[in-house]
Design a protein around this motif. Structure first.
Motif, PDB file in Angstrom:
ATOM      1  N   ARG A 394       1.003  -1.214  -0.048  1.00  0.00           N
ATOM      2  CA  ARG A 394      -0.033  -0.055   0.120  1.00  0.00           C
ATOM      3  C   ARG A 394       0.849   1.350  -0.034  1.00  0.00           C
ATOM      4  N   ALA A 395       1.935   1.259   0.649  1.00  0.00           N
ATOM      5  CA  ALA A 395       2.834   2.410   0.829  1.00  0.00           C
ATOM      6  C   ALA A 395       3.392   2.791  -0.353  1.00  0.00           C
ATOM      7  N   HIS A 396       3.735   1.342  -1.095  1.00  0.00           N
ATOM      8  CA  HIS A 396       4.276   1.773  -2.510  1.00  0.00           C
ATOM      9  C   HIS A 396       3.318   2.170  -3.589  1.00  0.00           C
ATOM     10  N   LEU A 397       2.110   1.906  -3.525  1.00  0.00           N
ATOM     11  CA  LEU A 397       1.065   2.396  -4.177  1.00  0.00           C
ATOM     12  C   LEU A 397       0.734   3.848  -3.999  1.00  0.00           C
ATOM     13  N   VAL A 398       0.854   4.058  -2.783  1.00  0.00           N
ATOM     14  CA  VAL A 398       0.705   5.708  -2.539  1.00  0.00           C
ATOM     15  C   VAL A 398       1.639   6.553  -2.930  1.00  0.00           C
ATOM     16  N   ARG A 399       2.999   6.146  -2.791  1.00  0.00           N
ATOM     17  CA  ARG A 399       4.288   6.890  -3.442  1.00  0.00           C
ATOM     18  C   ARG A 399       3.869   6.908  -5.059  1.00  0.00           C
ATOM     19  N   VAL A 400       3.517   5.753  -5.563  1.00  0.00           N
ATOM     20  CA  VAL A 400       3.451   5.919  -7.089  1.00  0.00           C
ATOM     21  C   VAL A 400       2.143   6.960  -7.248  1.00  0.00           C
ATOM     22  N   ALA A 401       1.208   6.757  -6.763  1.00  0.00           N
ATOM     23  CA  ALA A 401       0.105   7.812  -6.975  1.00  0.00           C
ATOM     24  C   ALA A 401       0.572   9.174  -6.871  1.00  0.00           C
TER      25      ALA A 401
END
Length: 420
Positions: A394-401
């Motif tokens: 989730r933290a990775h996807l938030v950084r991508v977003a």
């Protein structure tokens, strides 16, 4: 509502403070019960029950409601018994919670009650047996102590401490309460010291401090009760002013300690849910079949307060499916350009991965919309982060977003376009 009670003490401030604290504490208790329903566990249930006792006690102790209860039951000062039983329930729950709390070094995750064993329950049952004996004793002492008149919502202790049965009732209550406060403060102080800095450590630290502050209430009350029993005048203020002040401050600190980590976790879930929206929009435009429902309106997104964990998890799964859909349109040149920009700017591994994925997905979405043919499987560029652990995904996807429309992402796309 009587502005000044029979004791001559203004009751309006107590109505405001007690009812305010009790209402806030009940809100926190309801949130804990909802969390327990989502993720049933003995620890969450005990935490919720720990908050219910004092929350109810503060509400019932509000002078206007105190008098209402006495009027409805037809017995003066009966509300006092409910107040003290509520606090005694808190004491019993706290004693159990202190036994259940697992030291940080013995946990396998962040759950503070992860290490509950059969021995834990045996210790808890032994202590609860004491409450099982003393609570009925308190009820009998109160009901036979002749404390039904005059009605004294604020001065019950010093008014009726001259009665031996009521004095014993009050001492039992204060001793149980004081023991529970010291027990939970001791446990919380030790556990907070072993936690990393963050909301959980601050919350447990507040509970420890709140317990010690509330011990001031016990001390003031015991002195005032002893003085009243000995018919010594001049110390009533310890029971009517100093004691309630310690109790109110301690209750605020303890409630904040229980609520703080939960509010922080809720805020983080809501922030993540909203932060993922740009990335979710991108994959939704690529394949609308990925989503269970159409994109929510901006106002619906802003007003999202419930089921945030489920919504965020679902949004993450749909984004992952969208990444797989877009993978045939990922341009290796964009991946190479984003990698070069990340290395030149000195991004760490996590931000580097987020930049590469953001640039690749933006370019892939544009290529798909432009009708560019998909690349064969052997020519598809792998993207970092697809093998991230669930706890890190989730933290990775938030950084991508958040990187999706960042300046560095635009620079990477520009470099890739210029190289064509």
């Amino acid at each position: 509502m009587s502005e000044v009670g029979t004791s001559g003490i203004p009751e309006a401030p107590f109505n405001v403070v007690y009812l305010g604290i009790g209402t806030v504490a009940w809100v926190v208790a309801v949130l804990k019960f909802l969390a327990w329903r989502r993720e049933p566990s003995p620890g969450l249930l005990v935490v919720a029950l720990t908050i219910v006792g004092p929350a109810t006690a503060f509400v019932v102790a509000t002078p206007v409601l105190y008098r209402l209860i006495d009027g409805l039951t037809g017995r003066g000062n009966l509300a006092t018994l409910f107040v003290y039983l509520g606090i005694t329930g808190f004491s019993a729950s706290v004693v159990v919670l202190a036994r259940m709390w697992t030291p940080p070094k013995k946990r396998t995750n962040s759950r503070v009650w992860e290490g509950v064993t059969g021995d834990t329950w045996r210790q808890a049952r032994r202590r609860l047996a004491v409450f099982a004996v003393l609570v009925p004793t308190m009820i009998v002492l109160f009901l036979t102590g002749g404390a039904d008149s005059p009605e004294t919502p604020l001065t019950f202790d010093t008014t009726f401490a001259t009665s031996p049965r009521i004095a014993v009732f009050l001492v039992i209550y204060q001793v149980l309460f004081g023991f529970a406060l010291i027990d939970i403060s001791r446990v919380c102080s030790g556990h907070a010291a072993g936690l990393p800095y963050g909301w959980l450590r601050r919350g447990i630290g507040l509970i420890a401090v709140g317990g010690l502050v509330a011990c001031g209430y016990v001390g003031c009350k015991l002195i005032a009760i002893g003085a009243a029993f000995a018919e010594v005048d001049g110390v009533e203020w310890l029971s009517t002013a100093a004691g309630p002040a310690f109790a109110a401050l301690g209750a605020v600190l303890i409630t904040s300690g229980f609520a703080g980590p939960a509010i922080a976790a809720w805020t983080l879930r809501r922030r993540d849910y909203q932060a993922l929206r740009p990335l979710w929009d991108l994959v939704y435009r690529a394949d609308r079949r990925l989503a269970l429902e159409a994109p929510p309106s901006p106002w619906t997104e802003r007003l999202a307060f419930r089921d945030l964990e489920w919504r965020t998890a679902r949004r993450g799964l749909e984004i992952r499916d969208g990444q797989l859909t877009l993978r045939p349109w990922v341009d290796p040149a964009v991946v190479a350009a984003a990698t070069a920009v990340a290395e030149r700017t000195g991004l760490d591994d996590r931000d580097r991965a987020a930049l590469i994925v953001a640039a690749a997905l933006r370019a892939a979405g544009e290529a798909l919309n432009a009708g560019t043919p998909p690349r064969p499987r052997e020519d598809q560029a792998p993207l970092p982060g697809l093998d991230a652990e669930p706890a890190e995904e989730r933290a990775h996807l938030v950084r991508v977003a958040r990187s999706l429309y960042a300046p560095l992402t635009g620079e990477a796309l520009a470099v890739a376009t210029a190289a064509e």
